[in-house]
Scaffold this motif. Structure first.
Motif, PDB file in Angstrom:
ATOM      1  N   LEU A   2     -27.258  35.580  18.719  1.00 36.71           N
ATOM      2  CA  LEU A   2     -27.818  34.587  19.633  1.00 36.71           C
ATOM      3  C   LEU A   2     -26.669  33.821  20.272  1.00 36.71           C
ATOM      4  O   LEU A   2     -25.659  33.541  19.617  1.00 36.71           O
ATOM      5  N   THR A   3     -26.849  33.476  21.527  1.00 37.97           N
ATOM      6  CA  THR A   3     -25.795  32.805  22.278  1.00 37.97           C
ATOM      7  C   THR A   3     -26.077  31.314  22.333  1.00 37.97           C
ATOM      8  O   THR A   3     -27.200  30.893  22.653  1.00 37.97           O
ATOM      9  N   PHE A   4     -25.040  30.513  22.033  1.00 38.14           N
ATOM     10  CA  PHE A   4     -25.113  29.059  22.116  1.00 38.14           C
ATOM     11  C   PHE A   4     -24.025  28.602  23.085  1.00 38.14           C
ATOM     12  O   PHE A   4     -22.866  29.013  22.965  1.00 38.14           O
ATOM     13  N   ARG A   5     -24.433  27.728  24.030  1.00 35.01           N
ATOM     14  CA  ARG A   5     -23.504  27.278  25.074  1.00 35.01           C
ATOM     15  C   ARG A   5     -23.252  25.778  24.920  1.00 35.01           C
ATOM     16  O   ARG A   5     -24.134  25.003  24.541  1.00 35.01           O
ATOM     17  N   GLU A   6     -22.027  25.391  25.223  1.00 30.82           N
ATOM     18  CA  GLU A   6     -21.622  23.987  25.118  1.00 30.82           C
ATOM     19  C   GLU A   6     -22.307  23.151  26.194  1.00 30.82           C
ATOM     20  O   GLU A   6     -22.358  23.544  27.368  1.00 30.82           O
ATOM     21  N   ASN A   7     -22.816  21.993  25.777  1.00 33.16           N
ATOM     22  CA  ASN A   7     -23.439  21.048  26.699  1.00 33.16           C
ATOM     23  C   ASN A   7     -22.432  19.939  27.005  1.00 33.16           C
ATOM     24  O   ASN A   7     -21.890  19.302  26.095  1.00 33.16           O
ATOM     25  N   SER A   8     -22.191  19.719  28.269  1.00 32.46           N
ATOM     26  CA  SER A   8     -21.179  18.729  28.660  1.00 32.46           C
ATOM     27  C   SER A   8     -21.608  17.303  28.344  1.00 32.46           C
ATOM     28  O   SER A   8     -20.769  16.404  28.284  1.00 32.46           O
ATOM     29  N   ALA A   9     -22.919  17.058  28.125  1.00 33.70           N
ATOM     30  CA  ALA A   9     -23.383  15.696  27.872  1.00 33.70           C
ATOM     31  C   ALA A   9     -22.970  15.207  26.490  1.00 33.70           C
ATOM     32  O   ALA A   9     -22.478  14.087  26.339  1.00 33.70           O
ATOM     33  N   ASP A  10     -23.173  16.020  25.451  1.00 35.40           N
ATOM     34  CA  ASP A  10     -22.826  15.598  24.092  1.00 35.40           C
ATOM     35  C   ASP A  10     -21.900  16.576  23.377  1.00 35.40           C
ATOM     36  O   ASP A  10     -21.630  16.416  22.178  1.00 35.40           O
ATOM     37  N   ASN A  11     -21.417  17.592  24.117  1.00 36.11           N
ATOM     38  CA  ASN A  11     -20.452  18.574  23.594  1.00 36.11           C
ATOM     39  C   ASN A  11     -21.013  19.423  22.452  1.00 36.11           C
ATOM     40  O   ASN A  11     -20.244  20.066  21.732  1.00 36.11           O
ATOM     41  N   ARG A  12     -22.331  19.460  22.268  1.00 38.08           N
ATOM     42  CA  ARG A  12     -22.923  20.341  21.264  1.00 38.08           C
ATOM     43  C   ARG A  12     -23.175  21.721  21.870  1.00 38.08           C
ATOM     44  O   ARG A  12     -23.217  21.885  23.090  1.00 38.08           O
ATOM     45  N   PHE A  13     -23.372  22.710  20.992  1.00 34.93           N
ATOM     46  CA  PHE A  13     -23.632  24.077  21.422  1.00 34.93           C
ATOM     47  C   PHE A  13     -25.104  24.386  21.157  1.00 34.93           C
ATOM     48  O   PHE A  13     -25.524  24.551  20.009  1.00 34.93           O
ATOM     49  N   TYR A  14     -25.894  24.458  22.250  1.00 41.04           N
ATOM     50  CA  TYR A  14     -27.333  24.680  22.163  1.00 41.04           C
ATOM     51  C   TYR A  14     -27.671  26.142  22.453  1.00 41.04           C
ATOM     52  O   TYR A  14     -26.897  26.878  23.087  1.00 41.04           O
ATOM     53  N   LEU A  15     -28.859  26.538  21.993  1.00 34.54           N
ATOM     54  CA  LEU A  15     -29.334  27.896  22.198  1.00 34.54           C
ATOM     55  C   LEU A  15     -29.533  28.152  23.694  1.00 34.54           C
ATOM     56  O   LEU A  15     -30.109  27.333  24.416  1.00 34.54           O
ATOM     57  N   VAL A  16     -29.075  29.304  24.142  1.00 33.18           N
ATOM     58  CA  VAL A  16     -29.211  29.694  25.545  1.00 33.18           C
ATOM     59  C   VAL A  16     -30.538  30.443  25.714  1.00 33.18           C
ATOM     60  O   VAL A  16     -30.807  31.419  25.001  1.00 33.18           O
ATOM     61  N   PHE A  17     -31.384  29.981  26.628  1.00 36.83           N
ATOM     62  CA  PHE A  17     -32.653  30.653  26.928  1.00 36.83           C
ATOM     63  C   PHE A  17     -33.025  30.322  28.372  1.00 36.83           C
ATOM     64  O   PHE A  17     -32.486  29.392  28.986  1.00 36.83           O
ATOM     65  N   ARG A  18     -33.940  31.107  28.879  1.00 40.15           N
ATOM     66  CA  ARG A  18     -34.465  30.862  30.222  1.00 40.15           C
ATOM     67  C   ARG A  18     -35.968  30.637  30.116  1.00 40.15           C
ATOM     68  O   ARG A  18     -36.635  31.189  29.238  1.00 40.15           O
TER      69      ARG A  18
END
Length: 273
Positions: free
Chosen positions: A160-176
């Motif tokens: 599963l791919t997790f991408r960094e969020n610039s708002a809080d620098n956490r890595f969230y699950l990537v989905f559409r």
């Protein structure tokens, strides 16, 4: 009563009288000696073992969401980011429709049965499930958000791919998101419908932070100029001039002739004075 019966009873009476007279009273039983007293038994006090205190539980390591700063700190150490254990913050369910599959069964009598199977696959990843980081071969965009591919399965391709969020620098699950059918994500090489409750899942690690002071103290003794007395003598190579060889006298000139010339020179010098 006949004579014979009277004789029989009389004989029995005489016999019983003789038996009673011949029997003696049995002697009284001899007294049984009293048993010897048993030696006193020494009772030892029970050994009481001191209960060992239970070992203190290991300190609980706090959970910290994965951020770019944590990854950079790990990269500066002797370890790599894939040596760390990753966890998912909330449970998710993956569903994938494999489509209609047809199966035909033929029985012994020649009759057959056609089965249409609507094959579906469901994968459940509970909350706090552990995963490992799979190195990403795709080049990252300089300065852009980073992605992490986490594998919770035995097959490395099922990630599963997790991408960094610039708002809080956490890595969230990537989905559409699809307004009609829901949310979808890539799992391995196929697309799965993803379902989760609450916030979007992110990855976290168990990482503690502490400060360990390790002072290094040294006492200097100083540095001083070495005295000449203590300076070791240096050996100078022998530079004494060797005596030059004596001038060779020609063979046809005798030493006496050379001496006479010197005498004449000295005489002339004296005359000039």
């Amino acid at each position: 009563m006949t004579y014979k019966s009277t004789a029989i009873f009389l004989a029995l009476g005489i016999f019983l009288a003789g038996v009673l007279v011949g029997c003696k009273t049995p002697p009284p039983p001899e007294p049984t000696p009293a048993p010897a007293p048993l030696p006193p038994v020494r009772k030892e006090a029970p050994v009481t073992r001191e209960a060992r205190p239970a070992a203190p539980p290991p300190p609980e390591i706090p959970a910290r969401p994965v951020t770019r700063g944590i990854l950079e700190l790990i990269g500066k150490s002797a370890y790599e980011t894939r040596d760390l254990q990753y966890f998912i913050s909330s449970g998710i369910t993956l569903e994938h429709g494999k489509g209609m599959q047809i199966d035909i069964e033929i029985y012994q009598g020649g009759e057959g049965m056609i089965k249409e199977i609507n094959a579906q696959e469901k994968i459940i990843i509970p909350k706090d499930t552990g995963g490992i980081l799979i190195p990403d071969t795709d080049p990252a965009i300089p300065g852009g958000p980073r992605t992490l591919k986490i594998c919770f399965d035995d097959v490395d391709e099922h990630t599963l791919t997790f991408r960094e969020n610039s708002a809080d620098n956490r890595f969230y699950l990537v989905f559409r998101e699809d307004r009609q059918y829901g949310e979808f994500t890539e799992y391995g090489n196929e697309t799965y419908r993803v379902d989760f409750k609450g916030e979007i899942p992110y990855v976290y690690v168990k990482l503690d932070e502490r400060t360990d002071d390790q002072p290094r103290t040294r006492e200097l003794r100083g540095r001083y100029v070495a005295s000449r007395e203590n300076t070791p003598e240096t050996t100078v190579p022998d530079s004494t001039p060797q005596p030059s060889p004596a001038p060779q006298v020609p063979a046809n000139v005798s030493p006496s002739a050379v001496q006479s010339d010197d005498d004449e020179l000295d005489l002339n010098t004296l005359l000039e004075l």
